[in-house]
Design an enzyme around this catalytic site. Structure first.
Site, PDB file in Angstrom:
ATOM      1  N   ASN A 156     -28.192  44.627  77.707  1.00  0.00           N
ATOM      2  CA  ASN A 156     -29.034  43.678  76.960  1.00  0.00           C
ATOM      3  C   ASN A 156     -30.128  44.357  76.129  1.00  0.00           C
ATOM      4  O   ASN A 156     -30.485  43.876  75.067  1.00  0.00           O
ATOM      5  CB  ASN A 156     -29.618  42.614  77.897  1.00  0.00           C
ATOM      6  CG  ASN A 156     -30.485  43.202  78.978  1.00  0.00           C
ATOM      7  OD1 ASN A 156     -30.317  44.357  79.365  1.00  0.00           O
ATOM      8  ND2 ASN A 156     -31.413  42.424  79.488  1.00  0.00           N
ATOM      9  N   GLU A 254     -34.691  47.562  88.778  1.00  0.00           N
ATOM     10  CA  GLU A 254     -35.229  46.526  87.882  1.00  0.00           C
ATOM     11  C   GLU A 254     -34.117  45.481  87.758  1.00  0.00           C
ATOM     12  O   GLU A 254     -33.153  45.680  87.030  1.00  0.00           O
ATOM     13  CB  GLU A 254     -35.595  47.170  86.544  1.00  0.00           C
ATOM     14  CG  GLU A 254     -36.671  46.412  85.832  1.00  0.00           C
ATOM     15  CD  GLU A 254     -36.090  45.307  84.986  1.00  0.00           C
ATOM     16  OE1 GLU A 254     -35.897  44.198  85.534  1.00  0.00           O
ATOM     17  OE2 GLU A 254     -35.806  45.561  83.815  1.00  0.00           O
ATOM     18  N   CYS A 288     -34.244  39.927  81.116  1.00  0.00           N
ATOM     19  CA  CYS A 288     -34.594  39.689  82.523  1.00  0.00           C
ATOM     20  C   CYS A 288     -35.921  38.940  82.653  1.00  0.00           C
ATOM     21  O   CYS A 288     -36.121  38.210  83.610  1.00  0.00           O
ATOM     22  CB  CYS A 288     -34.617  40.997  83.290  1.00  0.00           C
ATOM     23  SG  CYS A 288     -35.651  42.231  82.530  1.00  0.00           S
ATOM     24  N   GLU A 464     -41.549  50.637  85.581  1.00  0.00           N
ATOM     25  CA  GLU A 464     -41.181  51.523  84.469  1.00  0.00           C
ATOM     26  C   GLU A 464     -42.185  51.306  83.347  1.00  0.00           C
ATOM     27  O   GLU A 464     -42.633  50.173  83.123  1.00  0.00           O
ATOM     28  CB  GLU A 464     -39.768  51.209  84.007  1.00  0.00           C
ATOM     29  CG  GLU A 464     -38.753  51.507  85.117  1.00  0.00           C
ATOM     30  CD  GLU A 464     -37.328  51.581  84.635  1.00  0.00           C
ATOM     31  OE1 GLU A 464     -36.896  50.653  83.946  1.00  0.00           O
ATOM     32  OE2 GLU A 464     -36.651  52.567  84.961  1.00  0.00           O
TER      33      GLU A 464
HETATM   34  P1  NAD Z   1     -22.882  42.474  86.370  1.00  0.00           P
HETATM   35  O1  NAD Z   1     -23.475  42.196  87.693  1.00  0.00           O
HETATM   36  O2  NAD Z   1     -21.416  42.690  86.278  1.00  0.00           O
HETATM   37  O3  NAD Z   1     -23.534  43.757  85.714  1.00  0.00           O
HETATM   38  C1  NAD Z   1     -24.917  43.875  85.542  1.00  0.00           C
HETATM   39  C2  NAD Z   1     -25.197  45.269  84.986  1.00  0.00           C
HETATM   40  O4  NAD Z   1     -24.885  46.236  85.969  1.00  0.00           O
HETATM   41  C3  NAD Z   1     -24.365  45.638  83.772  1.00  0.00           C
HETATM   42  O5  NAD Z   1     -25.190  46.372  82.918  1.00  0.00           O
HETATM   43  C4  NAD Z   1     -23.260  46.507  84.319  1.00  0.00           C
HETATM   44  O6  NAD Z   1     -22.831  47.463  83.379  1.00  0.00           O
HETATM   45  C5  NAD Z   1     -23.923  47.169  85.482  1.00  0.00           C
HETATM   46  N1  NAD Z   1     -23.052  47.472  86.603  1.00  0.00           N
HETATM   47  C6  NAD Z   1     -22.125  46.674  87.163  1.00  0.00           C
HETATM   48  N2  NAD Z   1     -21.570  47.275  88.214  1.00  0.00           N
HETATM   49  C7  NAD Z   1     -22.169  48.497  88.318  1.00  0.00           C
HETATM   50  C8  NAD Z   1     -22.060  49.565  89.213  1.00  0.00           C
HETATM   51  N3  NAD Z   1     -21.212  49.533  90.256  1.00  0.00           N
HETATM   52  N4  NAD Z   1     -22.818  50.649  89.013  1.00  0.00           N
HETATM   53  C9  NAD Z   1     -23.705  50.711  88.003  1.00  0.00           C
HETATM   54  N5  NAD Z   1     -23.858  49.721  87.129  1.00  0.00           N
HETATM   55  C10 NAD Z   1     -23.117  48.625  87.287  1.00  0.00           C
HETATM   56  O7  NAD Z   1     -23.328  41.295  85.441  1.00  0.00           O
HETATM   57  P2  NAD Z   1     -23.167  41.066  83.886  1.00  0.00           P
HETATM   58  O8  NAD Z   1     -22.405  39.821  83.690  1.00  0.00           O
HETATM   59  O9  NAD Z   1     -22.785  42.283  83.132  1.00  0.00           O
HETATM   60  O10 NAD Z   1     -24.691  40.815  83.546  1.00  0.00           O
HETATM   61  C11 NAD Z   1     -25.266  39.586  83.853  1.00  0.00           C
HETATM   62  C12 NAD Z   1     -26.204  39.668  85.001  1.00  0.00           C
HETATM   63  O11 NAD Z   1     -26.780  40.943  85.108  1.00  0.00           O
HETATM   64  C13 NAD Z   1     -27.328  38.713  84.742  1.00  0.00           C
HETATM   65  O12 NAD Z   1     -27.185  37.585  85.570  1.00  0.00           O
HETATM   66  C14 NAD Z   1     -28.569  39.466  85.015  1.00  0.00           C
HETATM   67  O13 NAD Z   1     -29.110  39.062  86.239  1.00  0.00           O
HETATM   68  C15 NAD Z   1     -28.174  40.876  85.195  1.00  0.00           C
HETATM   69  N6  NAD Z   1     -28.748  41.789  84.217  1.00  0.00           N
HETATM   70  C16 NAD Z   1     -30.050  42.076  84.343  1.00  0.00           C
HETATM   71  C17 NAD Z   1     -30.629  42.935  83.439  1.00  0.00           C
HETATM   72  C18 NAD Z   1     -32.075  43.276  83.528  1.00  0.00           C
HETATM   73  O14 NAD Z   1     -32.656  43.616  82.515  1.00  0.00           O
HETATM   74  N7  NAD Z   1     -32.670  43.248  84.721  1.00  0.00           N
HETATM   75  C19 NAD Z   1     -29.871  43.485  82.418  1.00  0.00           C
HETATM   76  C20 NAD Z   1     -28.522  43.174  82.325  1.00  0.00           C
HETATM   77  C21 NAD Z   1     -27.965  42.326  83.254  1.00  0.00           C
END
Ligand code: NAD
Length: 493
Positions: A156, A254, A288, A464
């Site tokens: 994002n 985070e 987020c 951070e």
């Molecule tokens: P997701 O749970 O599949 O992935 C979330 C993030 O984690 C992605 O960037 C993905 O590349 C990474 N990821 C997934 N599995 C991983 C692993 N085993 N090791 C390392 N990284 C891994 O969800 P999504 O559909 O891609 O994203 C949506 C959800 O993720 C949202 O509901 C939100 O809560 C969360 N999100 C939060 C932030 C933030 O800034 N805190 C950023 C992106 C996504």
């Protein structure tokens, strides 16, 4: 075409060498606005992930030879390159994630600011020296780099969230292995290239791209990786924290949020409506710290909702490459599907959709969803409990301070919260009682380079940005210095 070439020229970065993926062994990257293929991304093997950690480990020697001022100068150069390459960086973010290009340019600029901040921090790591209990002795406290650290970054804010990890990591003298989200791998390659071109030693920055279930367990099991910083979802964060136990890594998490916004009866309604329409729908709500649950005092509810709905309806949904686009598509089809499910459930449970609530009719491709506001949602529904991470906000009237604070703090998240009021009493009481790592008063700006960002409860731990962030990338060493017995205390002796 341009990204296809970029992927071919870059790919993984292992020990200073780029290794691209091919159509045969790679995975396609898809433009969320057009659903067209942008090119192929490499899929790192377990051996390549280990190679990245080997390279990072070797490069700790070269990094330790750099003085703080030299590290600072290299970071400053990287920040300059980020600024110079902003058009390209922003374009890649827009193509890969659907973020509107004006917002993507803003993100590149904020990333350069963050790197500049850490360039200064590199020169401000002050140890301590104080008198020991023993005559002639000294107590010295030093801060040292950890060695190899790893960063897991989401899609994002692929530039800014990486900047907040690579900045303090390199400023402190560490080397780094980066695993970006596949949805923004090309933008990440372009950002990493700025650090390579700035002149950091080979192996100081390594990039691995591919399947999380190959990369993450390999990094987490390797005792040479001293610290990891993860930004992403709560479930993945939990898995990584569990994995960290085996090799006892330092961890920064985070994770998600579900930010409440309290609009008091004395708020400036016009200013709130303007800021809220921009704040809620920035990056299509995939933030987020995105404001999601709007609690508006009952005495101004109708007027405030009318103003916010009007502003939100005027937002332009469209091509992320157009300068005047306010909202692009969601980055993934699964995100759009999740939003649809949440809004449909809200409606079936009695809430009313005041704007949006559907896919825009003008696009036959792409994962678009209209800016959506849902009034009077029941508190048990998914939308009021699960982070939507999309272009939807809820509108609920409140009567008393106690009631709204209880409701705002009800969820397991504690990342961001917002308050709109002109009253000092309301400001103090609300900001002090809200559970959140960041509270915006009359603003939705939740982070800057110079301030700490992060949450507690299920939103994670660690901060951070800001003045203490670099310390998370350093070890503390106490040196207890006593003079040897035969050493004269008096210089004239
Ligand atoms: P997701 O749970 O599949 O992935 C979330 C993030 O984690 C992605 O960037 C993905 O590349 C990474 N990821 C997934 N599995 C991983 C692993 N085993 N090791 C390392 N990284 C891994 O969800 P999504 O559909 O891609 O994203 C949506 C959800 O993720 C949202 O509901 C939100 O809560 C969360 N999100 C939060 C932030 C933030 O800034 N805190 C950023 C992106 C996504």
């Amino acid at each position: 075409m341009e990204l296809e070439e970029h992927y071919r020229e870059h790919g993984l970065l292992l020990g200073g060498r780029w290794q691209a993926g091919t159509a045969e062994n790679g995975q396609p990257s898809i433009n969320p606005a057009t659903q067209q293929r942008l090119g192929y991304l490499p899929l790192a093997t377990q051996a390549q992930v280990s190679e990245a950690i080997d390279s990072a480990t070797h490069a700790t020697v070269a990094m330790r030879k750099l003085t703080p001022w030299e590290r600072s100068a290299l970071l400053r150069r990287a920040a300059t390159l980020i600024r110079e390459r902003t058009p390209q960086l922003a374009r890649f973010v827009a193509l890969e994630t659907g973020k509107p290009i004006a917002q993507a340019s803003g993100e590149a600029n904020a990333s350069a600011e963050s790197i500049d901040w850490f360039a200064d921090e590199a020169r401000r790591v002050f140890g301590m020296s104080y008198e020991s209990r023993v005559k002639g002795g000294r107590y010295l406290v030093h801060y040292e780099p950890l060695g190899v650290v790893a960063a897991f970054t989401p899609w994002n804010f692929p530039l800014l969230l990486l900047a907040r990890k690579i900045g303090p990591a390199l400023a402190a003298g560490n080397t780094i292995v980066i695993r970006p989200s596949n949805e923004a791998a090309g933008a990440t390659m372009a950002l990493v290239r700025c650090f390579v071109d700035a002149g950091f030693p080979d192996g100081a920055v390594n990039l691995v791209i591919g399947k999380a279930d190959t990369i993450t367990p390999t990094i987490m099991a390797d005792p040479r990786v001293a610290k990891i910083s993860f930004t992403g979802s709560v479930p993945v964060g939990r898995q990584i924290v569990e994995m960290s136990a085996k090799t006892l890594k330092k961890v920064t998490m985070e994770l998600g949020g579900h930010a409440p916004v309290i609009v008091h009866r004395d708020a400036d309604i016009g200013a709130f409506a303007h800021l809220a329409s921009l704040g809620k729908f920035r990056n299509a709500g995939q933030v987020c710290a995105s404001p999601t649950r709007f609690y508006i005092h009952e005495s101004i509810f109708d007027e405030t909702v009318k103003a916010l709905v009007e502003r939100s309806k005027a937002l332009r949904v469209g091509d992320p490459l157009q300068q005047n686009t306010d909202l692009g598509p969601l980055t993934t089809a699964r995100r759009r599907d999740a939003i649809e499910r949440l809004v449909d459930e809200a409606v079936s449970e009695g809430a009313s959709v005041l704007c949006g609530g559907r896919r825009p009719s003008q696009f036959d491709r792409g994962w678009f969803y209209e800016p959506t506001l849902v009034a009077n949602p029941a508190s048990h529904i998914g939308l009021m409990n699960d982070e939507p991470f999309g272009p939807v906000g809820t509108l609920t009237p409140f009567t008393t301070m106690d009631e709204v604070i209880t409701e705002a703090n009800r969820l397991p998240f504690a990342l961001a919260a917002y308050v709109f009021t002109r009253s000092l009493r309301n400001t103090l009481e609300t900001t002090e009682r809200l559970q959140a790592g960041v509270v915006g008063v009359n603003t939705f700006v939740a982070s800057t380079a110079e301030t700490p960002f992060g949450g507690s409860k299920d939103s994670g731990f660690g901060r951070e940005g800001g003045p203490n962030a670099i310390r998370d990338y350093m070890d503390t060493k106490f040196i207890n210095l006593e003079l040897a017995n035969d050493e004269p205390l008096d210089a004239t002796a």
